[in-house]
Design a protein around this motif. Structure first.
Motif, PDB file in Angstrom:
ATOM      1  N   LYS A 375      -2.348  45.761  40.972  1.00 35.80           N
ATOM      2  CA  LYS A 375      -2.032  45.423  42.362  1.00 35.80           C
ATOM      3  C   LYS A 375      -1.047  46.425  42.955  1.00 35.80           C
ATOM      4  O   LYS A 375      -1.182  46.820  44.123  1.00 35.80           O
ATOM      5  N   PHE A 376      -0.054  46.820  42.172  1.00 36.09           N
ATOM      6  CA  PHE A 376       0.932  47.764  42.684  1.00 36.09           C
ATOM      7  C   PHE A 376       0.264  49.077  43.103  1.00 36.09           C
ATOM      8  O   PHE A 376       0.511  49.588  44.206  1.00 36.09           O
ATOM      9  N   PHE A 377      -0.594  49.629  42.243  1.00 35.00           N
ATOM     10  CA  PHE A 377      -1.241  50.896  42.573  1.00 35.00           C
ATOM     11  C   PHE A 377      -2.235  50.731  43.723  1.00 35.00           C
ATOM     12  O   PHE A 377      -2.351  51.619  44.575  1.00 35.00           O
ATOM     13  N   ALA A 378      -2.960  49.623  43.744  1.00 36.00           N
ATOM     14  CA  ALA A 378      -3.923  49.405  44.827  1.00 36.00           C
ATOM     15  C   ALA A 378      -3.218  49.327  46.175  1.00 36.00           C
ATOM     16  O   ALA A 378      -3.653  49.929  47.167  1.00 36.00           O
ATOM     17  N   GLN A 379      -2.109  48.587  46.230  1.00 32.26           N
ATOM     18  CA  GLN A 379      -1.375  48.453  47.488  1.00 32.26           C
ATOM     19  C   GLN A 379      -0.697  49.756  47.891  1.00 32.26           C
ATOM     20  O   GLN A 379      -0.686  50.124  49.074  1.00 32.26           O
ATOM     21  N   LEU A 380      -0.144  50.459  46.912  1.00 28.52           N
ATOM     22  CA  LEU A 380       0.510  51.736  47.231  1.00 28.52           C
ATOM     23  C   LEU A 380      -0.506  52.746  47.755  1.00 28.52           C
ATOM     24  O   LEU A 380      -0.236  53.458  48.744  1.00 28.52           O
ATOM     25  N   VAL A 490       4.194  55.125  36.868  1.00 30.35           N
ATOM     26  CA  VAL A 490       3.926  54.036  35.931  1.00 30.35           C
ATOM     27  C   VAL A 490       5.239  53.497  35.374  1.00 30.35           C
ATOM     28  O   VAL A 490       5.416  52.279  35.222  1.00 30.35           O
ATOM     29  N   ALA A 491       6.183  54.387  35.090  1.00 31.37           N
ATOM     30  CA  ALA A 491       7.487  53.956  34.597  1.00 31.37           C
ATOM     31  C   ALA A 491       8.200  53.083  35.622  1.00 31.37           C
ATOM     32  O   ALA A 491       8.848  52.086  35.266  1.00 31.37           O
ATOM     33  N   PHE A 492       8.092  53.437  36.912  1.00 31.43           N
ATOM     34  CA  PHE A 492       8.713  52.617  37.952  1.00 31.43           C
ATOM     35  C   PHE A 492       8.075  51.229  37.998  1.00 31.43           C
ATOM     36  O   PHE A 492       8.784  50.216  38.109  1.00 31.43           O
ATOM     37  N   ALA A 493       6.745  51.171  37.949  1.00 31.66           N
ATOM     38  CA  ALA A 493       6.065  49.873  37.973  1.00 31.66           C
ATOM     39  C   ALA A 493       6.461  49.025  36.765  1.00 31.66           C
ATOM     40  O   ALA A 493       6.686  47.808  36.893  1.00 31.66           O
ATOM     41  N   LEU A 510      19.386  50.573  44.722  1.00 32.92           N
ATOM     42  CA  LEU A 510      17.940  50.661  44.977  1.00 32.92           C
ATOM     43  C   LEU A 510      17.369  49.311  45.410  1.00 32.92           C
ATOM     44  O   LEU A 510      16.166  49.086  45.283  1.00 32.92           O
ATOM     45  N   LYS A 511      18.204  48.438  45.901  1.00 32.87           N
ATOM     46  CA  LYS A 511      17.748  47.074  46.190  1.00 32.87           C
ATOM     47  C   LYS A 511      16.712  47.026  47.314  1.00 32.87           C
ATOM     48  O   LYS A 511      15.799  46.195  47.286  1.00 32.87           O
ATOM     49  N   TYR A 512      16.826  47.930  48.295  1.00 30.74           N
ATOM     50  CA  TYR A 512      15.851  47.922  49.391  1.00 30.74           C
ATOM     51  C   TYR A 512      14.481  48.414  48.917  1.00 30.74           C
ATOM     52  O   TYR A 512      13.447  47.890  49.352  1.00 30.74           O
ATOM     53  N   THR A 513      14.472  49.378  48.017  1.00 35.06           N
ATOM     54  CA  THR A 513      13.198  49.870  47.487  1.00 35.06           C
ATOM     55  C   THR A 513      12.486  48.791  46.692  1.00 35.06           C
ATOM     56  O   THR A 513      11.294  48.546  46.878  1.00 35.06           O
ATOM     57  N   PHE A 514      13.211  48.135  45.807  1.00 33.60           N
ATOM     58  CA  PHE A 514      12.586  47.082  45.008  1.00 33.60           C
ATOM     59  C   PHE A 514      12.180  45.891  45.875  1.00 33.60           C
ATOM     60  O   PHE A 514      11.150  45.253  45.621  1.00 33.60           O
ATOM     61  N   GLU A 515      12.980  45.582  46.883  1.00 36.57           N
ATOM     62  CA  GLU A 515      12.621  44.475  47.772  1.00 36.57           C
ATOM     63  C   GLU A 515      11.357  44.807  48.560  1.00 36.57           C
ATOM     64  O   GLU A 515      10.507  43.944  48.781  1.00 36.57           O
ATOM     65  N   PHE A 516      11.215  46.070  48.973  1.00 37.93           N
ATOM     66  CA  PHE A 516      10.003  46.483  49.672  1.00 37.93           C
ATOM     67  C   PHE A 516       8.781  46.330  48.762  1.00 37.93           C
ATOM     68  O   PHE A 516       7.729  45.845  49.191  1.00 37.93           O
ATOM     69  N   VAL A 517       8.924  46.749  47.523  1.00 40.53           N
ATOM     70  CA  VAL A 517       7.807  46.627  46.578  1.00 40.53           C
ATOM     71  C   VAL A 517       7.436  45.168  46.381  1.00 40.53           C
ATOM     72  O   VAL A 517       6.256  44.803  46.399  1.00 40.53           O
TER      73      VAL A 517
END
Length: 542
Positions: A375-380, A490-493, A510-517
């Protein structure tokens, strides 16, 4: 003031038609009408609407509310589709002494043997000699299917017969005279009990907006329960529901519910003498936060399973058995990580199977019911073109940084490298530093990387150059939790998945980046967004 209206709603053929009173008049949009119908008639499945067209004297698809008039007819068309059943392979243990090299006819089967096995029969037939094939939450021992994500539209449950009868009479009276109904203590208690039990199917600690949705759904399903004197018309029900949920959690805690017991006073640390201090509850849209132990299992028996996983890890081509045992011990693992808060290094030694790509992906699915990597890669990939155009339109020093990164994006053909460029540009766009997420070292400076590792709370280490491919680590609390990851993205996911698996908070830098994800890409609990993320999301959907 809008004039009240009424519609005739047909379900299936003309033999099943019902009346829908609309005290506030016809809704402004088709979506609002669908929500009203779904709530009022307590429908669970998806559907579309048709209206009676006067020109053709036939039902046509409803796309605009201008086609619906007061006392008009609307037809509900269910959109339930029959999906083909996936082929299932059932493997059974075989006594080697009974093997026959010559083909034989299959054994005779009775009609009863073709029926699906029950949970108890499946559980009793499994053993260490049985090869299991399973998907997340399919194991009969784990029983996670009782919980689910918070619904887009909360459907008010059916109450007792007496309560439903009284509410129906009061709804008719409200439709006729506009008289609101103040239920007595007995009826009000039944209503709140029913709502609390329905909420517990999704979460034991509902958020404020979720309580709003429940109270609003109640007054839509039963207009007579609306309340005068407040802006929403259901504020009193919301407050009563919160008190009821507190009492309901107290009862569950006394019965031994693990998700409630971890917050009891006897489990509090020194200095946290209040029940409301440091509440351990789902904060990132977790669905299965601390599930019950599987039926027939205890902490001692699951601990034995954990020990057996350590021996199974030493065997080759044993992924299926390990995955099955990890599913079975999920409740023990969650209770340990949430209640005891162990050190990462100690937890890794106890659960090594979790700290693999497949282990993180499976654990994320168990916790959130959503696939991680796919899902992460599909959405990105889906949002990358729009994000790139937003990044390139940015000016100033921040815009120049993103343009330099996107120049690499345009030149490379490797998909993971492109995704890494999008991620780093996103971090810069949200006023955060990519260097706080990814630290890069040359192969000749491997000792510097090892020294910095011990001082790192949460980061991705990349060692580039030399005669070997890039070596990528995921580091948490100074511990190398994942090694030899195939790419930075992949490491980030996987880092995102480990935050859920280890019940960690997002790092402040990095809270805004993770919240966006979480809230935009993964679409988990996106009801309330930070201003930065809200603005970015609005631009993405323009």
């Amino acid at each position: 003031m809008t004039c009240p209206a009424v519609l005739r709603i047909i379900f299936g053929d003309d033999s099943d038609s019902r009346k829908l009173p609309l005290v506030s008049g016809l809704p402004a949009t088709v979506e609002e009408l669908q929500t009203t119908i779904k709530t009022f008639f307590q429908l669970a499945e998806d559907f579309r609407l048709q209206y009676m067209d006067s020109d053709f004297n036939a039902f046509m698809n409803l796309t605009d509310m201008s086609d619906v008039q007061d006392k008009g007819t609307v037809k509900v068309i269910c959109m339930t589709t029959m999906l083909p059943e996936e082929p299932t392979v059932m493997l059974y243990p075989v006594d080697p002494g009974q093997l026959n090299p010559h083909p034989t006819s299959p054994p005779e089967t009775s009609p009863d043997s073709l029926l699906p096995q029950t949970t108890s029969s499946l559980a009793s037939s499994s053993s260490d000699d049985t090869v299991h094939t399973s998907t997340p939450h399919s194991s009969p021992q784990v029983q996670l299917s009782k919980c689910s994500c918070w619904p887009k539209i909360f459907v008010v449950p059916k109450f007792s017969y007496e309560a439903e009868l009284e509410l129906q009479l009061k709804n008719d009276e409200f439709e006729r005279d506009g008289a609101y109904f103040n239920p007595g203590p007995k009826l009000k208690g039944q209503i709140l009990d029913g709502l609390a039990q329905e909420i517990m199917k999704y979460t034991k600690y509902p958020k404020d907006y979720q309580c709003d949705e429940v109270a609003e759904a109640l007054t839509r399903a039963h207009p007579c329960l609306g309340q005068l004197g407040n802006r929403t018309g259901f504020w009193g029900w919301k407050q009563s529901l919160k008190y009821k949920l507190q009492n309901y959690r107290t009862k569950l805690g006394r019965l031994g519910d693990p998700e409630i017991r971890v917050n009891s006073l006897k489990h509090k640390r020194k200095g946290q003498g209040k029940a409301a201090a440091s509440i351990k509850k789902p904060r990132k849209a977790e669905v299965h936060y601390i599930p019950l132990h599987p039926k027939g299992e205890t902490a001692e028996s699951l601990e034995e399973e954990r020990v057996s996983i350590l021996s199974e890890m030493k065997k080759r081509f044993n992924e299926v058995v390990i995955k099955t045992k990890m599913e079975k011990t999920f409740s023990l693992r969650r209770l340990e990580i949430v209640d005891e808060r162990p050190m990462i290094e100690d937890f890794k030694d106890r659960w090594p199977a979790l700290f693999q790509e497949s282990g993180v992906n499976d654990e994320f699915m168990r916790i959130t019911t959503k696939p991680l990597l796919s899902k992460f890669f599909a959405q990105l990939d889906h949002f990358s073109p729009k994000l790139n155009s937003l990044f390139k339109s940015k000016g100033g020093a921040k815009g120049q940084k993103m343009k330099n990164i996107l120049a690499v994006y345009d030149e490379c053909d490797e998909i993971d490298a492109k995704r890494e460029c999008v991620l780093k540009s996103l971090i810069i766009y949200l006023n955060e530093d990519p260097a706080s997420l990814v630290k890069e070292y040359l192969a000749t400076a491997i000792e510097d990387a090892e020294n910095d590792l011990a001082q790192t709370v949460m980061c991705i280490f990349v060692v580039r150059g030399g005669d070997f491919p890039d070596n990528i680590w995921v580091v948490i609390e100074g511990v190398k939790v994942l090694s030899n990851v195939r790419s930075v993205i992949v490491a980030f996911a996987l880092l995102f998945g480990l935050i859920y698996a280890l019940d960690l908070s997002y790092p402040d830098n990095l809270k805004y980046t993770f919240e966006f994800v979480q809230k935009v890409l993964m679409n988990m609990d996106g009801h309330k967004l930070n201003v930065k993320i809200q603005q970015l999301k609005m631009k993405m959907f323009i």
